[in-house]
Design a protein around this motif. Structure first.
Motif, PDB file in Angstrom:
ATOM      1  N   LEU A  91      31.295  13.175  42.664  1.00 24.47           N
ATOM      2  CA  LEU A  91      30.222  13.145  43.653  1.00 24.47           C
ATOM      3  C   LEU A  91      30.662  13.798  44.953  1.00 24.47           C
ATOM      4  CD1 LEU A  91      27.379  12.161  44.451  1.00 24.47           C
ATOM      5  CD2 LEU A  91      28.457  10.026  45.205  1.00 24.47           C
ATOM      6  N   LEU A  92      31.878  13.514  45.384  1.00 22.36           N
ATOM      7  CA  LEU A  92      32.389  14.129  46.615  1.00 22.36           C
ATOM      8  C   LEU A  92      32.522  15.638  46.471  1.00 22.36           C
ATOM      9  CD1 LEU A  92      35.078  11.503  47.671  1.00 22.36           C
ATOM     10  CD2 LEU A  92      32.814  11.877  48.675  1.00 22.36           C
ATOM     11  N   ARG A  93      32.941  16.105  45.287  1.00 19.41           N
ATOM     12  CA  ARG A  93      33.057  17.542  45.064  1.00 19.41           C
ATOM     13  C   ARG A  93      31.686  18.216  45.131  1.00 19.41           C
ATOM     14  NH1 ARG A  93      36.418  18.441  40.372  1.00 19.41           N
ATOM     15  NH2 ARG A  93      38.081  18.561  41.887  1.00 19.41           N
ATOM     16  N   VAL A  94      30.667  17.574  44.557  1.00 20.84           N
ATOM     17  CA  VAL A  94      29.318  18.145  44.573  1.00 20.84           C
ATOM     18  C   VAL A  94      28.758  18.137  45.996  1.00 20.84           C
ATOM     19  CG1 VAL A  94      26.941  17.763  43.787  1.00 20.84           C
ATOM     20  CG2 VAL A  94      28.834  17.609  42.166  1.00 20.84           C
ATOM     21  N   ILE A  95      28.977  17.064  46.733  1.00 16.37           N
ATOM     22  CA  ILE A  95      28.506  16.994  48.119  1.00 16.37           C
ATOM     23  C   ILE A  95      29.177  18.079  48.959  1.00 16.37           C
ATOM     24  CG2 ILE A  95      28.564  15.596  50.225  1.00 16.37           C
ATOM     25  CD1 ILE A  95      28.067  13.145  48.445  1.00 16.37           C
ATOM     26  N   ARG A  96      30.464  18.283  48.759  1.00 20.38           N
ATOM     27  CA  ARG A  96      31.185  19.331  49.501  1.00 20.38           C
ATOM     28  C   ARG A  96      30.611  20.706  49.182  1.00 20.38           C
ATOM     29  NH1 ARG A  96      37.240  20.362  48.018  1.00 20.38           N
ATOM     30  NH2 ARG A  96      36.138  21.216  46.238  1.00 20.38           N
ATOM     31  N   ALA A  97      30.314  20.963  47.915  1.00 24.17           N
ATOM     32  CA  ALA A  97      29.741  22.261  47.537  1.00 24.17           C
ATOM     33  C   ALA A  97      28.357  22.449  48.157  1.00 24.17           C
ATOM     34  CB  ALA A  97      29.654  22.366  46.016  1.00 24.17           C
ATOM     35  N   LEU A  98      27.561  21.385  48.211  1.00 20.81           N
ATOM     36  CA  LEU A  98      26.241  21.482  48.832  1.00 20.81           C
ATOM     37  C   LEU A  98      26.342  21.750  50.331  1.00 20.81           C
ATOM     38  CD1 LEU A  98      24.290  18.622  47.023  1.00 20.81           C
ATOM     39  CD2 LEU A  98      23.986  21.084  46.768  1.00 20.81           C
ATOM     40  N   ILE A  99      27.295  21.119  50.977  1.00 22.24           N
ATOM     41  CA  ILE A  99      27.485  21.345  52.415  1.00 22.24           C
ATOM     42  C   ILE A  99      27.926  22.781  52.677  1.00 22.24           C
ATOM     43  CG2 ILE A  99      28.956  20.735  54.385  1.00 22.24           C
ATOM     44  CD1 ILE A  99      28.824  17.826  53.385  1.00 22.24           C
ATOM     45  N   VAL A 100      28.848  23.290  51.873  1.00 21.88           N
ATOM     46  CA  VAL A 100      29.308  24.665  52.043  1.00 21.88           C
ATOM     47  C   VAL A 100      28.166  25.650  51.783  1.00 21.88           C
ATOM     48  CG1 VAL A 100      30.824  26.441  51.061  1.00 21.88           C
ATOM     49  CG2 VAL A 100      31.731  24.180  51.577  1.00 21.88           C
ATOM     50  N   ALA A 101      27.395  25.416  50.717  1.00 28.67           N
ATOM     51  CA  ALA A 101      26.274  26.319  50.409  1.00 28.67           C
ATOM     52  C   ALA A 101      25.225  26.267  51.513  1.00 28.67           C
ATOM     53  CB  ALA A 101      25.648  25.937  49.067  1.00 28.67           C
ATOM     54  N   GLY A 102      24.943  25.098  52.040  1.00 24.99           N
ATOM     55  CA  GLY A 102      23.982  24.985  53.137  1.00 24.99           C
ATOM     56  C   GLY A 102      24.480  25.654  54.397  1.00 24.99           C
ATOM     57  N   GLY A 103      25.756  25.515  54.677  1.00 24.24           N
ATOM     58  CA  GLY A 103      26.331  26.178  55.844  1.00 24.24           C
ATOM     59  C   GLY A 103      26.293  27.694  55.726  1.00 24.24           C
ATOM     60  N   LEU A 104      26.587  28.200  54.536  1.00 25.26           N
ATOM     61  CA  LEU A 104      26.524  29.645  54.336  1.00 25.26           C
ATOM     62  C   LEU A 104      25.088  30.154  54.440  1.00 25.26           C
ATOM     63  CD1 LEU A 104      29.081  30.155  51.441  1.00 25.26           C
ATOM     64  CD2 LEU A 104      29.337  30.814  53.842  1.00 25.26           C
ATOM     65  N   ALA A 105      24.136  29.384  53.927  1.00 22.60           N
ATOM     66  CA  ALA A 105      22.732  29.785  54.038  1.00 22.60           C
ATOM     67  C   ALA A 105      22.290  29.790  55.498  1.00 22.60           C
ATOM     68  CB  ALA A 105      21.854  28.849  53.220  1.00 22.60           C
ATOM     69  N   ALA A 106      22.709  28.790  56.262  1.00 24.07           N
ATOM     70  CA  ALA A 106      22.356  28.740  57.678  1.00 24.07           C
ATOM     71  C   ALA A 106      23.003  29.889  58.446  1.00 24.07           C
ATOM     72  CB  ALA A 106      22.786  27.400  58.271  1.00 24.07           C
ATOM     73  N   LEU A 107      24.238  30.200  58.111  1.00 28.41           N
ATOM     74  CA  LEU A 107      24.919  31.309  58.766  1.00 28.41           C
ATOM     75  C   LEU A 107      24.228  32.629  58.445  1.00 28.41           C
ATOM     76  CD1 LEU A 107      27.403  31.974  60.520  1.00 28.41           C
ATOM     77  CD2 LEU A 107      28.675  32.316  58.401  1.00 28.41           C
ATOM     78  N   GLY A 108      23.835  32.811  57.202  1.00 27.70           N
ATOM     79  CA  GLY A 108      23.112  34.018  56.816  1.00 27.70           C
ATOM     80  C   GLY A 108      21.776  34.119  57.517  1.00 27.70           C
TER      81      GLY A 108
END
Length: 75
Positions: free
Chosen positions: A50-67
């Motif tokens: 669960l922590l690994r999936v949450i971390r991946a979602l946070i990274v993907a959301g951060g990259l989308a926001a940066l883009g």
């Protein structure tokens, strides 16, 4: 990426495996609860997944926001 996909799969499969083991425990030895040790191990692995999936979602959301930020800044 592959590890994250395996973690998502385990989030669904872990509880199913545990339910299956619980039924086996009820049918074979109802007075002795050995399934608690399997639940402990599967529970620890489930939380880590669960922590690994949450971390991946946070990274993907951060990259989308940066883009989106850079896309809007260039206009």
């Amino acid at each position: 990426m592959s590890r994250t996909l395996h973690s998502v799969k385990f989030l669904f499969m872990g509880p199913l495996i545990l339910a299956f083991l619980f039924v086996i425990n009820l049918m074979t030895s109802p007075g002795h609860w050995w399934v608690q040790w399997a639940a402990l191990g599967i529970g620890i692995a489930w939380v880590l997944s669960l922590l690994r999936v949450i971390r991946a979602l946070i990274v993907a959301g951060g990259l989308a926001a940066l883009g989106a930020y850079f896309l809007n800044r260039s206009r």
